[in-house]
Design an enzyme around this catalytic site. Sequence first.
Site, mmCIF file in Angstrom:
data_model
loop_
_atom_site.group_PDB
_atom_site.id
_atom_site.type_symbol
_atom_site.label_atom_id
_atom_site.label_comp_id
_atom_site.label_asym_id
_atom_site.label_seq_id
_atom_site.Cartn_x
_atom_site.Cartn_y
_atom_site.Cartn_z
ATOM 1 N N HIS A 231 0.701 -1.379 -0.351
ATOM 2 C CA HIS A 231 -0.139 -0.216 -0.224
ATOM 3 C C HIS A 231 0.636 1.200 0.014
ATOM 4 O O HIS A 231 0.465 2.153 -0.578
ATOM 5 C CB HIS A 231 -0.613 0.047 1.017
ATOM 6 C CG HIS A 231 -0.073 0.331 2.424
ATOM 7 N ND1 HIS A 231 0.208 -1.113 3.169
ATOM 8 C CD2 HIS A 231 -0.278 1.347 3.027
ATOM 9 C CE1 HIS A 231 1.048 -0.614 4.007
ATOM 10 N NE2 HIS A 231 0.522 0.789 4.502
ATOM 11 N N ASP A 232 2.452 1.164 0.977
ATOM 12 C CA ASP A 232 2.614 2.418 0.503
ATOM 13 C C ASP A 232 3.850 1.827 0.256
ATOM 14 O O ASP A 232 4.647 3.162 0.090
ATOM 15 C CB ASP A 232 3.287 2.548 2.459
ATOM 16 C CG ASP A 232 2.085 3.401 3.043
ATOM 17 O OD1 ASP A 232 1.619 4.389 2.377
ATOM 18 O OD2 ASP A 232 2.067 3.876 4.163
ATOM 19 N N LYS A 235 5.900 5.386 -1.188
ATOM 20 C CA LYS A 235 7.159 6.282 -0.238
ATOM 21 C C LYS A 235 8.372 6.502 -0.699
ATOM 22 O O LYS A 235 8.843 7.171 0.140
ATOM 23 C CB LYS A 235 6.428 5.615 1.017
ATOM 24 C CG LYS A 235 5.074 6.504 1.771
ATOM 25 C CD LYS A 235 4.863 6.012 3.001
ATOM 26 C CE LYS A 235 3.835 6.466 4.173
ATOM 27 N NZ LYS A 235 3.872 5.877 5.315
ATOM 28 N N HIS A 260 2.562 9.733 -2.749
ATOM 29 C CA HIS A 260 3.003 8.127 -2.646
ATOM 30 C C HIS A 260 1.950 7.237 -3.460
ATOM 31 O O HIS A 260 2.583 6.521 -3.510
ATOM 32 C CB HIS A 260 3.696 8.245 -1.854
ATOM 33 C CG HIS A 260 1.584 7.837 -0.524
ATOM 34 N ND1 HIS A 260 1.370 8.954 0.770
ATOM 35 C CD2 HIS A 260 1.668 6.420 0.096
ATOM 36 C CE1 HIS A 260 0.338 8.256 0.663
ATOM 37 N NE2 HIS A 260 0.602 6.449 1.121
ATOM 38 N N HIS A 290 -6.630 4.055 -0.862
ATOM 39 C CA HIS A 290 -6.062 3.517 0.143
ATOM 40 C C HIS A 290 -6.170 5.004 1.397
ATOM 41 O O HIS A 290 -6.703 4.371 2.741
ATOM 42 C CB HIS A 290 -4.900 2.642 0.566
ATOM 43 C CG HIS A 290 -3.730 3.147 1.457
ATOM 44 N ND1 HIS A 290 -2.849 3.516 -0.093
ATOM 45 C CD2 HIS A 290 -3.012 3.670 2.334
ATOM 46 C CE1 HIS A 290 -1.576 4.026 0.228
ATOM 47 N NE2 HIS A 290 -1.598 3.988 1.099
ATOM 48 N N HIS A 291 -6.481 6.443 1.099
ATOM 49 C CA HIS A 291 -6.022 7.322 1.462
ATOM 50 C C HIS A 291 -7.399 7.704 1.141
ATOM 51 O O HIS A 291 -7.819 9.133 1.845
ATOM 52 C CB HIS A 291 -5.078 8.203 1.456
ATOM 53 C CG HIS A 291 -3.991 7.911 2.355
ATOM 54 N ND1 HIS A 291 -3.909 8.152 3.884
ATOM 55 C CD2 HIS A 291 -3.159 7.448 2.092
ATOM 56 C CE1 HIS A 291 -2.798 7.705 4.272
ATOM 57 N NE2 HIS A 291 -2.394 7.009 2.957
ATOM 58 N N ASP A 319 -4.480 0.221 7.930
ATOM 59 C CA ASP A 319 -3.578 1.348 7.933
ATOM 60 C C ASP A 319 -3.482 2.449 9.409
ATOM 61 O O ASP A 319 -2.673 2.462 9.779
ATOM 62 C CB ASP A 319 -2.954 1.804 6.858
ATOM 63 C CG ASP A 319 -1.556 3.125 7.111
ATOM 64 O OD1 ASP A 319 -1.117 2.366 7.296
ATOM 65 O OD2 ASP A 319 -1.397 4.331 5.374
#
Length: 369
Positions: A231-232, A235, A260, A290-291, A319
Amino acid sequence: MIARALEEAEDKHQTQRHGRNTILVVDDMELNRAILCEAFREDYDLLEAENGQQALEIICRDPDAIAAVLLDVVMPVMDGFQLLEELYQRQLLSRVPVFIITADCSEEKMRQGYDMGVMDIISKPVVPYFLRRRVSSVVELYQARERLSSLVNRQEEKLEIQAREIQELNLSIIEALSTAIEFRDCESGEHVQRIHDLTVQLLEGLREGGFEGCAFTDEQIEQIATAAIMHDVGKISIPDSILNKPGRLTPEEFEVMKTHTIKGCELLEKIPKSKDNPIYQYAYDICRHHHERWDGKGYPDGLRGEEISIWAQVVSLADVYDALTNERCYKLPFTQQEAFGMIMGGQCGAFNPNLLKAFQTVIGEKAGA
């Protein structure tokens, strides 16, 4: 490792090579059986049966050992056509070639025999030379077909083994990359495993709750959970000065941090031959969304409600919960009870009510709620 697996697959098939070298002669007359056996004695092992019932028992014990069945029609206990019907019902006629040896070669009997799947109908009295040629030709055809089928099966096994090895390697690379990013983000590297596990728990909670669109299979749940660890991944493109800043980000820095989600998708798009993999499809959606928030105030696309896939919603909640309950460079950890209360109270964003019910079932007891 893959070479060893391939060797084991080959050894398995070598031990199962086609040892069809037995002809079963089925006739209630001992003299008839003796004549037929004599015709094949030099080239085949021989078994005899006095009726269809005995023959059925012999065939069922090891159908792959029988090269051919020479079958009389008129017999006590179980006649030839009754035996054919039993073999057909047990799906054995496609595996064992059957020849009817009969004095009644009327059109009706021939049609009945061929309709039931016999390879040939040979009239009595038999001529041994011609009988051997007709039977041996069919036996050789069957064995050639089985060798080809075995070769295809071996190749398929090898491809499956190779595919599993490649899949395991890909997952290892994904996990290593995701963990490396977490270390860069001043995490312990356990964050991605916690996200994986909590994603599994929440998806199972949604499935058990019977919520619409959440009837996931175990395989789908594992695929989504595997995708969740990426998911990240975007970054990796965020500067350290922003990624590890101990204080609040400025509006300009936050805009950079928000990228990201997009950068992660761009990175996934560069992975060759991955777009047909369901894990890729889940990972791409999770990376990007996911944000997002249930109330439409998230980023990067401002999706609202059910516009957001349920798997992206699940990873978002996982998260947030993990971020609250673990130390970060900018905060100390909250207790599970505190984090649970903050999420259920709406202090950490807006979430799908059904997802919160699953969250309450999965986490509420642990948090003492």
